[in-house]
Design a protein around this motif. Sequence first.
Motif, mmCIF file in Angstrom:
data_model
loop_
_atom_site.group_PDB
_atom_site.id
_atom_site.type_symbol
_atom_site.label_atom_id
_atom_site.label_comp_id
_atom_site.label_asym_id
_atom_site.label_seq_id
_atom_site.Cartn_x
_atom_site.Cartn_y
_atom_site.Cartn_z
ATOM 1 N N ASP A 110 -7.938 0.740 16.223
ATOM 2 C CA ASP A 110 -8.203 -0.232 15.158
ATOM 3 C C ASP A 110 -7.340 0.073 13.925
ATOM 4 O OD1 ASP A 110 -10.030 -1.393 16.808
ATOM 5 O OD2 ASP A 110 -11.793 -0.499 15.852
ATOM 6 N N LYS A 111 -7.226 1.370 13.575
ATOM 7 C CA LYS A 111 -6.419 1.745 12.411
ATOM 8 C C LYS A 111 -4.951 1.396 12.640
ATOM 9 C CE LYS A 111 -5.410 5.607 9.307
ATOM 10 N NZ LYS A 111 -3.971 5.404 9.274
ATOM 11 N N ALA A 165 -3.815 -0.913 14.561
ATOM 12 C CA ALA A 165 -3.679 -2.370 14.479
ATOM 13 C C ALA A 165 -3.700 -2.837 13.019
ATOM 14 C CB ALA A 165 -4.796 -3.046 15.267
ATOM 15 N N ALA A 166 -4.622 -2.229 12.215
ATOM 16 C CA ALA A 166 -4.705 -2.603 10.800
ATOM 17 C C ALA A 166 -3.428 -2.222 10.063
ATOM 18 C CB ALA A 166 -5.922 -1.939 10.158
ATOM 19 N N ASP A 167 -2.913 -1.003 10.350
ATOM 20 C CA ASP A 167 -1.673 -0.568 9.713
ATOM 21 C C ASP A 167 -0.521 -1.495 10.071
ATOM 22 O OD1 ASP A 167 -3.073 1.508 8.609
ATOM 23 O OD2 ASP A 167 -2.371 3.026 10.033
ATOM 24 N N LYS A 168 -0.456 -1.886 11.340
ATOM 25 C CA LYS A 168 0.613 -2.788 11.773
ATOM 26 C C LYS A 168 0.487 -4.141 11.089
ATOM 27 C CE LYS A 168 2.880 -4.628 15.900
ATOM 28 N NZ LYS A 168 2.983 -6.004 15.419
ATOM 29 N N ALA A 169 -0.773 -4.622 11.004
ATOM 30 C CA ALA A 169 -0.984 -5.912 10.349
ATOM 31 C C ALA A 169 -0.579 -5.836 8.876
ATOM 32 C CB ALA A 169 -2.448 -6.327 10.478
ATOM 33 N N ALA A 170 -0.944 -4.700 8.210
ATOM 34 C CA ALA A 170 -0.578 -4.538 6.803
ATOM 35 C C ALA A 170 0.936 -4.461 6.645
ATOM 36 C CB ALA A 170 -1.250 -3.285 6.242
ATOM 37 N N LYS A 197 2.380 -7.827 7.117
ATOM 38 C CA LYS A 197 2.124 -8.682 5.951
ATOM 39 C C LYS A 197 3.057 -8.296 4.800
ATOM 40 C CE LYS A 197 -1.605 -10.332 2.948
ATOM 41 N NZ LYS A 197 -0.878 -10.150 1.692
#
Length: 250
Positions: A159-160, A162-167, A170
């Motif tokens: 999850d982290k 994925a969140a880091d990649k999304a950030a 962005k």
Amino acid sequence: MKKTLSLVLLTGLMLTGCGGKQAAVQPAESATAVAVVEAALAVPDVNGLTLDKATEQLEDLGLKVEAVDTADGKSIMLKKNWQVTSQDPAGGTSVAKGSTVKLGVTSLEKLAAEKAAAEKAAAEKAAAELAAAEKAAAEKVAAEQAAAAQAAADKAAADKAAADKAAADKAAADQAAAAQAAADQAARDAAARQAAPAPAAPAPAVPGQAPAYYANCAAAKAAGAAPLYRGQSGYRSGMDGDNDGVACER
């Protein structure tokens, strides 16, 4: 035995009428047969009885008893304190009256000690098996908990990531958008400069008149002098933000 005796006697009576010699021999043979039948005994099974009861049962049938401690070879004092563990001949065997039955015996004290030891060993074995089962169950629970914790950690890491990649995606998109916006603004500014009218010739200075001075574009606009062109009285580069030769044009 009674049926056999009756048969023998009946046979003797039937042969009573025969000749002298035959009549004399028949009663003797019948008596021998009866004696043989009466002498044949079936040995009872006395295993598990105390020695006193086994001895009484065998002697009541006309048999002799010989008892020996087969475990420790001790002398037998009180028969009631001993238990029969083996016999020879075995129960059910036919023997002659007066035969000796050999009994192997063990003291009740020794049997009780052996029983207690066996029960203790069984209890210890059961306790060990229970402890092993409990340990196995605890190890299984610990393994399941460790697997669950690992799965949770893996999920959190995923999850982290994925969140880091999304950030990151962005941020990259925002940077690209900002760069594109800057490029678009630069393009618009360049187009505006190209489309702006050529600076008007500065008004001729009036002899003896001091050059105009405006503190800022607001003052120039208030005096109706804006826009100011390079070379014109009141023009200053500090008010020409884009340095295009025209100050306070907006």
